[in-house]
Design a protein around this motif. Structure first.
Motif, PDB file in Angstrom:
ATOM      1  N   TYR A  67      16.413  81.954   2.917  1.00 49.57           N
ATOM      2  CA  TYR A  67      15.324  80.924   2.891  1.00 49.57           C
ATOM      3  C   TYR A  67      14.289  81.482   1.737  1.00 49.57           C
ATOM      4  N   TYR A  68      14.072  80.571   0.755  1.00 49.42           N
ATOM      5  CA  TYR A  68      12.895  81.044  -0.118  1.00 49.42           C
ATOM      6  C   TYR A  68      12.014  80.023  -0.878  1.00 49.42           C
ATOM      7  N   TYR A  69      10.922  80.525  -1.190  1.00 52.64           N
ATOM      8  CA  TYR A  69       9.956  79.626  -1.848  1.00 52.64           C
ATOM      9  C   TYR A  69       9.721  80.271  -3.331  1.00 52.64           C
ATOM     10  N   ILE A  70       9.257  79.435  -4.260  1.00 48.15           N
ATOM     11  CA  ILE A  70       9.226  79.791  -5.430  1.00 48.15           C
ATOM     12  C   ILE A  70       7.645  79.626  -5.884  1.00 48.15           C
ATOM     13  N   SER A  71       6.811  80.561  -6.319  1.00 48.41           N
ATOM     14  CA  SER A  71       5.339  79.991  -6.704  1.00 48.41           C
ATOM     15  C   SER A  71       5.314  79.266  -7.950  1.00 48.41           C
ATOM     16  N   GLU A  72       4.069  78.987  -8.259  1.00 50.92           N
ATOM     17  CA  GLU A  72       3.859  78.255  -9.450  1.00 50.92           C
ATOM     18  C   GLU A  72       4.406  78.942 -10.888  1.00 50.92           C
ATOM     19  N   ASN A  73       4.016  80.537 -10.654  1.00 57.50           N
ATOM     20  CA  ASN A  73       4.337  81.570 -11.783  1.00 57.50           C
ATOM     21  C   ASN A  73       5.994  81.781 -11.745  1.00 57.50           C
ATOM     22  N   LYS A  75       7.558  83.242  -9.209  1.00 60.95           N
ATOM     23  CA  LYS A  75       7.718  84.242  -8.237  1.00 60.95           C
ATOM     24  C   LYS A  75       8.458  83.909  -6.792  1.00 60.95           C
ATOM     25  N   GLU A  76       9.572  84.486  -6.461  1.00 59.14           N
ATOM     26  CA  GLU A  76      10.468  84.025  -5.421  1.00 59.14           C
ATOM     27  C   GLU A  76       9.684  84.828  -4.137  1.00 59.14           C
ATOM     28  N   PHE A  77       9.580  84.165  -3.077  1.00 59.74           N
ATOM     29  CA  PHE A  77       9.279  84.796  -1.470  1.00 59.74           C
ATOM     30  C   PHE A  77      10.083  84.335  -0.552  1.00 59.74           C
ATOM     31  N   ASN A  78      10.695  85.257  -0.113  1.00 64.76           N
ATOM     32  CA  ASN A  78      11.907  85.109   1.152  1.00 64.76           C
ATOM     33  C   ASN A  78      11.013  84.564   2.572  1.00 64.76           C
ATOM     34  N   LYS A  79      11.457  83.439   2.801  1.00 63.74           N
ATOM     35  CA  LYS A  79      10.892  83.109   4.203  1.00 63.74           C
ATOM     36  C   LYS A  79      11.652  83.646   5.371  1.00 63.74           C
ATOM     37  N   VAL A 177      21.764  93.212   2.536  1.00 65.29           N
ATOM     38  CA  VAL A 177      20.740  92.358   1.568  1.00 65.29           C
ATOM     39  C   VAL A 177      20.121  93.516   0.640  1.00 65.29           C
ATOM     40  N   ALA A 178      19.997  92.856  -0.718  1.00 64.69           N
ATOM     41  CA  ALA A 178      19.477  93.981  -1.670  1.00 64.69           C
ATOM     42  C   ALA A 178      17.992  94.118  -1.247  1.00 64.69           C
ATOM     43  N   ASN A 179      17.441  95.357  -1.796  1.00 66.79           N
ATOM     44  CA  ASN A 179      16.103  95.790  -1.190  1.00 66.79           C
ATOM     45  C   ASN A 179      15.099  94.830  -1.958  1.00 66.79           C
ATOM     46  N   TYR A 180      15.326  94.174  -2.959  1.00 64.55           N
ATOM     47  CA  TYR A 180      14.263  93.381  -3.430  1.00 64.55           C
ATOM     48  C   TYR A 180      14.228  91.915  -2.721  1.00 64.55           C
ATOM     49  N   HIS A 181      15.293  91.608  -2.216  1.00 66.30           N
ATOM     50  CA  HIS A 181      15.093  90.511  -0.988  1.00 66.30           C
ATOM     51  C   HIS A 181      14.430  90.731   0.048  1.00 66.30           C
ATOM     52  N   ILE A 182      14.591  92.061   0.646  1.00 67.03           N
ATOM     53  CA  ILE A 182      13.829  92.385   1.808  1.00 67.03           C
ATOM     54  C   ILE A 182      12.540  92.703   1.661  1.00 67.03           C
ATOM     55  N   ALA A 183      11.978  93.319   0.344  1.00 68.71           N
ATOM     56  CA  ALA A 183      10.760  93.512   0.063  1.00 68.71           C
ATOM     57  C   ALA A 183       9.871  92.135   0.057  1.00 68.71           C
ATOM     58  N   SER A 184      10.667  91.243  -0.588  1.00 67.12           N
ATOM     59  CA  SER A 184       9.979  89.797  -0.708  1.00 67.12           C
ATOM     60  C   SER A 184       9.691  89.339   0.643  1.00 67.12           C
ATOM     61  N   TYR A 185      10.727  89.352   1.495  1.00 69.51           N
ATOM     62  CA  TYR A 185      10.611  89.078   2.880  1.00 69.51           C
ATOM     63  C   TYR A 185       9.433  89.643   3.642  1.00 69.51           C
ATOM     64  N   LEU A 186       9.138  90.844   3.434  1.00 70.93           N
ATOM     65  CA  LEU A 186       8.216  91.567   3.826  1.00 70.93           C
ATOM     66  C   LEU A 186       6.891  91.432   3.266  1.00 70.93           C
ATOM     67  N   GLY A 187       6.744  90.703   2.152  1.00 68.78           N
ATOM     68  CA  GLY A 187       5.675  90.502   1.320  1.00 68.78           C
ATOM     69  C   GLY A 187       4.956  91.604   0.477  1.00 68.78           C
ATOM     70  N   ILE A 188       5.704  92.553   0.116  1.00 74.11           N
ATOM     71  CA  ILE A 188       5.589  93.690  -0.418  1.00 74.11           C
ATOM     72  C   ILE A 188       6.494  94.012  -1.763  1.00 74.11           C
ATOM     73  N   THR A 189       6.199  95.034  -2.461  1.00 74.97           N
ATOM     74  CA  THR A 189       6.786  95.125  -3.778  1.00 74.97           C
ATOM     75  C   THR A 189       7.978  96.113  -3.485  1.00 74.97           C
ATOM     76  N   GLU A 190       8.967  96.046  -4.312  1.00 77.25           N
ATOM     77  CA  GLU A 190      10.140  97.027  -3.903  1.00 77.25           C
ATOM     78  C   GLU A 190       9.921  98.344  -4.365  1.00 77.25           C
ATOM     79  N   VAL A 191       8.930  98.606  -4.915  1.00 80.46           N
ATOM     80  CA  VAL A 191       8.479 100.133  -5.242  1.00 80.46           C
ATOM     81  C   VAL A 191       7.895 100.326  -3.672  1.00 80.46           C
TER      82      VAL A 191
END
Length: 203
Positions: A67-73, A75-79, A177-191
């Motif tokens: 499940y994901y949201y997309i911000s106005e700019n 950017k995707e955020f996994n719910k 699950v790709a790390n960038y999807h996990i990072a998005s779910y956690l609310g942090i950057t992939e770095v």
């Protein structure tokens, strides 16, 4: 690996999962099963998109989705993620409120099989059968509890603690699950996730 599954097999799987949530007498299930249809989607497809008017409940039989949201700019955020048989996928606000559309999308991350039933028929069954009405209530309770716990995690846990909880809650899919999807779910950057994984000696 996702394999071909018939509607009969899918219904057997779903019945087991739903009766674990709330008891369903066989005559109630036999009445309900006629309203379900089997749907299979390939990796990369969408069960529904942001802005869609969702009219159905989808129950996962096999596969993985996010499940994901997309911000106005943009950017995707996994719910959340869906990976367990019996998991309900839908937009409750969209199916239950006349003018609402889904604020999030559901993308399929592997071959994906669901049984779908219209929200209208789900409510018809609830009106006919107390056992089905009880099931609906239990499902909603689980969704509310999950939402409360997710909010508490962001308020009370560190990024590392949230990742550790993710590994516990989603141990079966972590490697899929790709790390960038996990990072998005956690609310942090992939770095930042890479740094946490390094501290935990996972890389």
């Amino acid at each position: 690996m996702v394999t071909f599954i018939s509607k009969k097999q899918a219904l057997e799987i779903l019945y087991r999962e739903l009766t674990d949530i709330s008891p369903l007498p066989m005559h109630v299930w036999e009445d309900a099963s006629q309203y379900f249809c089997l749907k299979t989607l390939p990796k990369g497809a969408h069960l529904f998109d942001i802005g869609d008017k969702v009219k159905d409940f989808y129950f996962l039989i096999q596969g993985l989705a996010r499940y994901y949201y997309i911000s106005e700019n943009g950017k995707e955020f996994n719910k959340s993620f869906a990976e367990k048989p019996g998991h309900l996928l839908s937009s409750i606000s969209s199916v239950s409120m006349k003018e609402e559309v889904s604020p999030f999308g559901v993308e399929v991350l592997s071959e994906f099989t669901v049984l779908c039933i219209s929200y209208e028929n789900f409510r018809v069954l609830s009106a006919k059968h107390q056992a089905w009405n009880d099931l609906m209530l239990r499902i909603y309770e689980r969704l509310i509890v999950k939402k409360e716990r997710r909010e508490a995690d962001f308020l009370l846990l560190s990024a590392k603690e949230r990742y550790m909880k993710f590994l516990n809650d989603y141990s079966m899919i972590e490697s899929a699950v790709a790390n960038y999807h996990i990072a998005s779910y956690l609310g942090i950057t992939e770095v930042a996730l890479s740094r946490i994984r390094k501290e935990m000696k996972l890389t």
